[in-house]
Design a protein around this motif. Structure first.
Motif, PDB file in Angstrom:
ATOM      1  N   PHE A 201       0.808  -1.212   0.000  1.00 42.22           N
ATOM      2  CA  PHE A 201       0.000   0.000   0.000  1.00 42.22           C
ATOM      3  C   PHE A 201       0.847   1.270   0.000  1.00 42.22           C
ATOM      4  CE2 PHE A 201      -3.971  -2.309   1.295  1.00 42.22           C
ATOM      5  CZ  PHE A 201      -4.741  -1.838   0.238  1.00 42.22           C
ATOM      6  N   LEU A 202       1.966   1.250   0.708  1.00 43.88           N
ATOM      7  CA  LEU A 202       2.844   2.423   0.662  1.00 43.88           C
ATOM      8  C   LEU A 202       3.355   2.662  -0.757  1.00 43.88           C
ATOM      9  CD1 LEU A 202       4.817   1.960   3.997  1.00 43.88           C
ATOM     10  CD2 LEU A 202       3.160   3.768   3.471  1.00 43.88           C
ATOM     11  N   LEU A 204       1.663   1.462  -3.649  1.00 43.49           N
ATOM     12  CA  LEU A 204       0.520   1.734  -4.516  1.00 43.49           C
ATOM     13  C   LEU A 204      -0.080   3.119  -4.297  1.00 43.49           C
ATOM     14  CD1 LEU A 204      -1.205  -1.755  -4.270  1.00 43.49           C
ATOM     15  CD2 LEU A 204      -0.270  -0.738  -6.355  1.00 43.49           C
ATOM     16  N   ARG A 205       0.131   3.690  -3.097  1.00 44.95           N
ATOM     17  CA  ARG A 205      -0.397   5.020  -2.815  1.00 44.95           C
ATOM     18  C   ARG A 205       0.608   6.131  -3.164  1.00 44.95           C
ATOM     19  NH1 ARG A 205      -4.652   2.545  -2.592  1.00 44.95           N
ATOM     20  NH2 ARG A 205      -6.084   2.495  -0.794  1.00 44.95           N
ATOM     21  N   SER A 206       1.836   5.750  -3.556  1.00 40.71           N
ATOM     22  CA  SER A 206       2.845   6.771  -3.845  1.00 40.71           C
ATOM     23  C   SER A 206       3.476   6.632  -5.228  1.00 40.71           C
ATOM     24  CB  SER A 206       3.962   6.730  -2.784  1.00 40.71           C
ATOM     25  OG  SER A 206       4.605   5.463  -2.776  1.00 40.71           O
ATOM     26  N   ALA A 207       3.219   5.559  -5.935  1.00 39.33           N
ATOM     27  CA  ALA A 207       3.773   5.334  -7.273  1.00 39.33           C
ATOM     28  C   ALA A 207       2.696   4.705  -8.145  1.00 39.33           C
ATOM     29  CB  ALA A 207       5.005   4.434  -7.201  1.00 39.33           C
ATOM     30  N   PRO A 208       2.773   4.875  -9.451  1.00 42.73           N
ATOM     31  CA  PRO A 208       1.735   4.337 -10.332  1.00 42.73           C
ATOM     32  C   PRO A 208       1.623   2.808 -10.240  1.00 42.73           C
ATOM     33  CG  PRO A 208       3.072   5.940 -11.496  1.00 42.73           C
ATOM     34  CD  PRO A 208       3.764   5.683 -10.192  1.00 42.73           C
ATOM     35  N   TYR A 209       0.423   2.323 -10.412  1.00 45.66           N
ATOM     36  CA  TYR A 209       0.168   0.880 -10.413  1.00 45.66           C
ATOM     37  C   TYR A 209       1.017   0.181 -11.477  1.00 45.66           C
ATOM     38  CZ  TYR A 209      -2.359  -3.488 -11.356  1.00 45.66           C
ATOM     39  OH  TYR A 209      -2.698  -4.802 -11.578  1.00 45.66           O
ATOM     40  N   ALA A 210       1.178   0.815 -12.635  1.00 46.72           N
ATOM     41  CA  ALA A 210       1.962   0.202 -13.717  1.00 46.72           C
ATOM     42  C   ALA A 210       3.411  -0.015 -13.284  1.00 46.72           C
ATOM     43  CB  ALA A 210       1.907   1.072 -14.968  1.00 46.72           C
ATOM     44  N   PHE A 211       3.961   0.903 -12.478  1.00 46.86           N
ATOM     45  CA  PHE A 211       5.323   0.706 -11.980  1.00 46.86           C
ATOM     46  C   PHE A 211       5.377  -0.510 -11.072  1.00 46.86           C
ATOM     47  CE2 PHE A 211       8.226   1.229  -8.355  1.00 46.86           C
ATOM     48  CZ  PHE A 211       9.441   1.167  -9.028  1.00 46.86           C
ATOM     49  N   VAL A 230       9.524   4.048  -0.191  1.00 47.96           N
ATOM     50  CA  VAL A 230       8.543   3.269   0.583  1.00 47.96           C
ATOM     51  C   VAL A 230       9.139   2.842   1.915  1.00 47.96           C
ATOM     52  CG1 VAL A 230       7.393   1.019   0.675  1.00 47.96           C
ATOM     53  CG2 VAL A 230       7.154   2.468  -1.350  1.00 47.96           C
ATOM     54  N   PHE A 231      10.342   2.292   1.882  1.00 51.72           N
ATOM     55  CA  PHE A 231      10.972   1.831   3.120  1.00 51.72           C
ATOM     56  C   PHE A 231      11.307   3.000   4.043  1.00 51.72           C
ATOM     57  CE2 PHE A 231      11.547  -1.959   0.537  1.00 51.72           C
ATOM     58  CZ  PHE A 231      11.329  -2.970   1.454  1.00 51.72           C
ATOM     59  N   ILE A 301      -2.078   8.876  -0.177  1.00 50.90           N
ATOM     60  CA  ILE A 301      -0.803   9.605  -0.063  1.00 50.90           C
ATOM     61  C   ILE A 301      -0.675  10.606  -1.208  1.00 50.90           C
ATOM     62  CG2 ILE A 301       1.713   9.399  -0.070  1.00 50.90           C
ATOM     63  CD1 ILE A 301       1.396   6.668   1.292  1.00 50.90           C
ATOM     64  N   ASP A 302      -0.805  10.131  -2.442  1.00 51.09           N
ATOM     65  CA  ASP A 302      -0.756  11.006  -3.615  1.00 51.09           C
ATOM     66  C   ASP A 302      -2.150  11.041  -4.238  1.00 51.09           C
ATOM     67  OD1 ASP A 302      -0.429  12.289  -6.018  1.00 51.09           O
ATOM     68  OD2 ASP A 302       1.324  11.134  -6.649  1.00 51.09           O
ATOM     69  N   PRO A 303      -2.873  12.148  -4.104  1.00 51.52           N
ATOM     70  CA  PRO A 303      -4.248  12.196  -4.624  1.00 51.52           C
ATOM     71  C   PRO A 303      -4.324  12.138  -6.144  1.00 51.52           C
ATOM     72  CG  PRO A 303      -3.551  14.363  -3.830  1.00 51.52           C
ATOM     73  CD  PRO A 303      -2.478  13.400  -3.428  1.00 51.52           C
ATOM     74  N   GLN A 304      -3.208  12.269  -6.823  1.00 51.54           N
ATOM     75  CA  GLN A 304      -3.216  12.195  -8.289  1.00 51.54           C
ATOM     76  C   GLN A 304      -3.281  10.754  -8.798  1.00 51.54           C
ATOM     77  OE1 GLN A 304      -3.440  15.073 -10.055  1.00 51.54           O
ATOM     78  NE2 GLN A 304      -3.513  16.003  -8.006  1.00 51.54           N
TER      79      GLN A 304
END
Length: 428
Positions: A201-202, A204-211, A230-231, A301-304
């Protein structure tokens, strides 16, 4: 003897003669046995026994014999029995990479899908994500779970807290709980897999799903700055004392440890799957969902970034060398039905993949879980079900190492990246 007596005696003799001349009624053919090895055990056992009994009560041709193993023992057993060529007739299994890794040793179930009309039963998104591999149907979905924070409502109310929607709000909740002497977050990672939800979740909420998908497929490296971030964020939570320190997460069970901390009011929340609904509402605890405990999604975390929902889908697979494939197919058709799936939902807290299960079968809390899944444009499997098994094993080990030595995360991540990038060098 009177005339009447002779008549009665004659009638009795004729009846006996007639009975002797009758052919005995043919005995019913014995039922064939269908063996089923599964991992629905202990705190995760809800529904399987009830459903197996219902099948046996209704089926005159086959008898289902279900045998359970705990998760870790099951992972070894499914690999060993498939390689030895003596599998049961059915396995439970996790949809995603765990099924993809053994699909060459499974039988397609396209015929069951067609004869039972399962395209009308399961939503296309579930079928595509969980059931289809290499152009065929291989897994029959049984349960759809959702990972979220489960929290003690009394504690939140006592401290004037509301479920946080954003990361900033989440940090404020943790700060206020810690200042009041309450452990904000209970984490029981003794079995390793519960820690993965934090990493997932850290990320997925801060980097694109595709990454994240490219990372798990080996197209990106684990020492990428986005993974290191994330860490670093996770470490700040640990440094702030927001997780339980005694017992340490690596020595605490997720159910009898972390869940019990929340139940007793020693901790306020835990990040876990909807199987917690079955745990907290069972006879041993007696909590009422929505009154004593509730859930909230992992904060933004990132609303975008588009919202991503996450959880496992459990299902049934048919080994290619099953001894009783006809009986196994009968079980598959039964377990696809609304009654069986509703029983699994009632016992486990999961949503039923079968969309013919009525909304009235779910608690109000489960209905809100369904709403969260539906409003998320992406549903994905957790790390150990989305990554190839060898990479998943490396990742779970790295998460455990990080919890033990959070200050060493740059080296832990470097080693994870190196091992995951070398084919054939990963630990099984």
């Amino acid at each position: 003897m009177t005339v009447k007596g002779w008549r009665l005696l004659g009638a009795l003799v004729l009846a006996l003669l007639a009975a002797c001349g009758k052919e005995p009624a043919p005995a019913a053919p014995p039922r064939s046995t269908v063996t089923f090895l599964h991992y629905f055990t202990d705190s995760l056992s809800g529904g399987v026994g009830e459903t197996a009994q219902a099948f046996n009560a209704q089926n005159a041709s086959h008898e289902l014999k279900a045998v359970s193993l705990d998760h870790e023992a099951f992972k070894s057993s499914i690999r060993d029995t498939l390689q030895a060529g003596n599998p049961p007739d059915l396995y439970s299994n996790w949809a995603g990479a765990r099924t993809a890794a053994i699909v060459d040793q499974l039988q397609p179930i396209d015929d069951v899908w067609a004869s039972a009309g399962l395209d009308r039963v399961f939503p296309p998104a579930v079928t595509q994500a969980a059931s289809e591999y290499a152009g065929h149907k291989y897994l029959l979905p049984l349960t759809q779970h959702y990972i979220a924070f489960f929290y003690n409502k009394r504690l939140f109310a006592e401290h004037g807290l509301q479920p946080p929607a954003t990361w900033e709000e989440f940090l404020v909740v943790c700060q206020r709980l810690k200042a009041a002497g309450v452990t904000p977050i209970a984490l029981g990672a003794r079995d390793k897999w519960p820690a993965q939800f934090w990493f997932d979740f850290l990320l997925l909420r801060s980097a694109p799903y595709a990454f994240r998908q490219r990372l798990l497929n080996g197209e990106e490296r684990f020492d990428d700055p986005r993974v290191l971030a994330v860490f670093a964020r996770w470490k700040r939570l640990l440094d702030a004392g927001y997780f339980n320190r005694s017992p340490h997460p690596n020595s605490l069970a997720w159910d009898s440890g972390a869940n019990e901390m929340v139940y007793r009011g020693e901790a306020a929340m835990t990040l876990m799957g909807t199987w917690n609904i079955g745990y907290f509402t069972n006879a041993a605890h007696g909590w009422v969902a929505g009154r004593d405990f509730d859930f909230f999604p992992f904060p933004v975390i990132d609303p975008q970034l588009p919202r991503v929902a996450m959880g496992p889908i459990d299902g049934l697979v048919l080994p290619r060398q099953a001894a009783n494939p006809a009986g196994a197919r009968a079980v598959l058709a039964y377990f696809a039905g609304a009654a069986a799936q509703q029983a699994f939902s009632r016992g486990s807290g999961a949503l039923a993949p079968n969309r013919q299960v009525p909304a009235s079968a779910y608690s109000e809390l489960q209905q809100r879980v369904g709403d969260e899944i539906n409003r998320s444009p992406i549903f994905t499997f957790a790390f150990d079900l989305a990554a190839p098994p060898a990479v998943a094993s490396l990742g779970l080990d790295a998460f455990a190492d990080f919890l033990a030595f959070p200050q060493s995360y740059p080296e832990i991540v470097r080693q994870l990246a190196a091992r995951a990038a070398v084919p054939g060098k990963t630990r099984q």
